[in-house]
Design a protein around this motif. Structure first.
Motif, PDB file in Angstrom:
ATOM      1  N   PRO A 167      -9.298 -11.766  -4.984  1.00 36.05           N
ATOM      2  CA  PRO A 167      -9.919 -11.694  -6.311  1.00 36.05           C
ATOM      3  C   PRO A 167     -11.432 -11.475  -6.229  1.00 36.05           C
ATOM      4  O   PRO A 167     -12.124 -12.132  -5.459  1.00 36.05           O
ATOM      5  CB  PRO A 167      -9.590 -13.052  -6.934  1.00 36.05           C
ATOM      6  N   GLY A 168     -11.896 -10.502  -6.989  1.00 32.17           N
ATOM      7  CA  GLY A 168     -13.314 -10.185  -7.002  1.00 32.17           C
ATOM      8  C   GLY A 168     -13.743  -9.229  -5.908  1.00 32.17           C
ATOM      9  O   GLY A 168     -14.858  -8.713  -5.933  1.00 32.17           O
ATOM     10  N   LEU A 169     -12.862  -9.002  -4.927  1.00 31.02           N
ATOM     11  CA  LEU A 169     -13.205  -8.096  -3.828  1.00 31.02           C
ATOM     12  C   LEU A 169     -12.241  -6.926  -3.711  1.00 31.02           C
ATOM     13  O   LEU A 169     -12.651  -5.782  -3.654  1.00 31.02           O
ATOM     14  CB  LEU A 169     -13.252  -8.854  -2.490  1.00 31.02           C
ATOM     15  N   PHE A 170     -10.944  -7.241  -3.605  1.00 33.38           N
ATOM     16  CA  PHE A 170      -9.941  -6.197  -3.422  1.00 33.38           C
ATOM     17  C   PHE A 170      -8.795  -6.420  -4.380  1.00 33.38           C
ATOM     18  O   PHE A 170      -8.302  -7.539  -4.521  1.00 33.38           O
ATOM     19  CB  PHE A 170      -9.361  -6.212  -1.993  1.00 33.38           C
ATOM     20  N   ASP A 171      -8.341  -5.326  -5.002  1.00 34.70           N
ATOM     21  CA  ASP A 171      -7.154  -5.396  -5.847  1.00 34.70           C
ATOM     22  C   ASP A 171      -5.926  -5.637  -4.973  1.00 34.70           C
ATOM     23  O   ASP A 171      -5.942  -5.357  -3.774  1.00 34.70           O
ATOM     24  CB  ASP A 171      -6.967  -4.078  -6.607  1.00 34.70           C
ATOM     25  N   PRO A 172      -4.847  -6.146  -5.581  1.00 36.51           N
ATOM     26  CA  PRO A 172      -3.599  -6.250  -4.815  1.00 36.51           C
ATOM     27  C   PRO A 172      -3.189  -4.867  -4.315  1.00 36.51           C
ATOM     28  O   PRO A 172      -3.503  -3.850  -4.943  1.00 36.51           O
ATOM     29  CB  PRO A 172      -2.592  -6.797  -5.825  1.00 36.51           C
ATOM     30  N   PRO A 173      -2.509  -4.818  -3.180  1.00 31.92           N
ATOM     31  CA  PRO A 173      -2.120  -3.517  -2.645  1.00 31.92           C
ATOM     32  C   PRO A 173      -1.119  -2.814  -3.553  1.00 31.92           C
ATOM     33  O   PRO A 173      -0.357  -3.445  -4.273  1.00 31.92           O
ATOM     34  CB  PRO A 173      -1.492  -3.864  -1.289  1.00 31.92           C
ATOM     35  N   LEU A 174      -1.160  -1.496  -3.484  1.00 26.13           N
ATOM     36  CA  LEU A 174      -0.185  -0.681  -4.196  1.00 26.13           C
ATOM     37  C   LEU A 174       1.070  -0.562  -3.337  1.00 26.13           C
ATOM     38  O   LEU A 174       1.025  -0.749  -2.111  1.00 26.13           O
ATOM     39  CB  LEU A 174      -0.755   0.709  -4.468  1.00 26.13           C
ATOM     40  N   ASP A 175       2.172  -0.256  -3.966  1.00 29.00           N
ATOM     41  CA  ASP A 175       3.421  -0.073  -3.239  1.00 29.00           C
ATOM     42  C   ASP A 175       3.426   1.331  -2.627  1.00 29.00           C
ATOM     43  O   ASP A 175       3.663   2.315  -3.323  1.00 29.00           O
ATOM     44  CB  ASP A 175       4.606  -0.256  -4.193  1.00 29.00           C
ATOM     45  N   VAL A 176       3.103   1.399  -1.352  1.00 26.57           N
ATOM     46  CA  VAL A 176       3.029   2.674  -0.639  1.00 26.57           C
ATOM     47  C   VAL A 176       4.018   2.610   0.522  1.00 26.57           C
ATOM     48  O   VAL A 176       4.007   1.647   1.288  1.00 26.57           O
ATOM     49  CB  VAL A 176       1.604   2.922  -0.101  1.00 26.57           C
ATOM     50  N   PRO A 177       4.869   3.611   0.675  1.00 19.49           N
ATOM     51  CA  PRO A 177       5.840   3.588   1.773  1.00 19.49           C
ATOM     52  C   PRO A 177       5.150   3.591   3.135  1.00 19.49           C
ATOM     53  O   PRO A 177       4.107   4.218   3.305  1.00 19.49           O
ATOM     54  CB  PRO A 177       6.652   4.874   1.593  1.00 19.49           C
ATOM     55  N   ARG A 178       5.737   2.911   4.085  1.00 21.27           N
ATOM     56  CA  ARG A 178       5.193   2.874   5.459  1.00 21.27           C
ATOM     57  C   ARG A 178       5.180   4.268   6.082  1.00 21.27           C
ATOM     58  O   ARG A 178       4.496   4.500   7.066  1.00 21.27           O
ATOM     59  CB  ARG A 178       5.991   1.926   6.352  1.00 21.27           C
ATOM     60  N   THR A 179       5.941   5.194   5.522  1.00 21.78           N
ATOM     61  CA  THR A 179       5.992   6.558   6.050  1.00 21.78           C
ATOM     62  C   THR A 179       4.906   7.455   5.457  1.00 21.78           C
ATOM     63  O   THR A 179       4.785   8.604   5.864  1.00 21.78           O
ATOM     64  CB  THR A 179       7.374   7.185   5.766  1.00 21.78           C
ATOM     65  N   ALA A 180       4.134   6.937   4.520  1.00 18.14           N
ATOM     66  CA  ALA A 180       3.052   7.723   3.917  1.00 18.14           C
ATOM     67  C   ALA A 180       1.983   7.994   4.976  1.00 18.14           C
ATOM     68  O   ALA A 180       1.857   7.256   5.960  1.00 18.14           O
ATOM     69  CB  ALA A 180       2.448   6.959   2.741  1.00 18.14           C
TER      70      ALA A 180
END
Length: 194
Positions: A167-180
């Motif tokens: 919080p205050g630094l980084f947003d929660p990660p996006l759902d990105v496939p490990r194959t991206a």
């Protein structure tokens, strides 16, 4: 970045600084007030990294973060001065010189969240520079392609971030496939759509 020799860590940090410097140098006079991140202008983003670079020498000298926080100007115009590129380069040179001192990466750094190794600190600074290089390039319509070696190194740091973000630094990660592609995974881990 585990098992990297100190000279390799410093070289990666220097590459990340150079990549960010190139993007600062490409900012047009009319772009400093453009939005870089929600609530941050391009100038604010550059000033943020100037501030972080200014913290490096005293932190590596053993001063705790709470004594350093507030020592440097908070105002973007004070941090950047009349020539933002020169302000950034001066702060960046000081940070690099501090990290390059003999045995500097063997020290403990006292951050706001607690003590970390100087090696971990330089890893985090390298990742921060890498992600913010993309932020700056995106905001100014510059080259958003990141150095693959820096992306690989930054992914190691990104994988240590909490799943909820910071919080205050980084947003929660996006759902990105490990194959991206690695850059897409890195940006997604920092809550950015690449």
């Amino acid at each position: 970045m585990p098992d990297f020799a100190p000279t390799e860590l410093i070289a990666l940090f220097q590459r990340a600084q150079a990549a960010f410097t190139d993007r600062v140098d490409a900012v047009g006079p009319e772009q400093w007030d453009d939005e870089a991140l929600p609530g941050w202008t391009v100038a604010d983003l550059v000033a943020h990294l100037v501030s972080e670079a200014l913290w490096v020498p005293p932190l590596l000298a053993g001063e705790p973060f709470d004594l350093i926080d507030g020592r440097f100007p908070d105002d973007t115009s004070d941090l950047l001065g009349d020539d933002p590129l020169t302000g950034w380069e001066s702060a960046a040179d000081g940070a690099l010189a501090a990290f390059a001192q003999d045995r500097a990466l063997l020290h403990t750094v006292h951050l706001s969240r607690g003590p970390v190794s100087a090696g971990e600190y330089i890893e985090e600074m390298t990742a921060d520079l890498t992600v913010h290089s993309w932020d700056l390039a995106r905001a100014t319509h510059g080259d958003t392609e990141l150095d693959p070696a820096l992306v690989t190194a930054a992914l190691v740091v990104a994988d240590r971030l909490p799943e909820t973000g910071v919080p205050g630094l980084f947003d929660p990660p996006l759902d990105v496939p490990r194959t991206a592609p690695p850059q897409v995974r890195l940006l997604g881990r920092y809550g950015r759509r690449g």
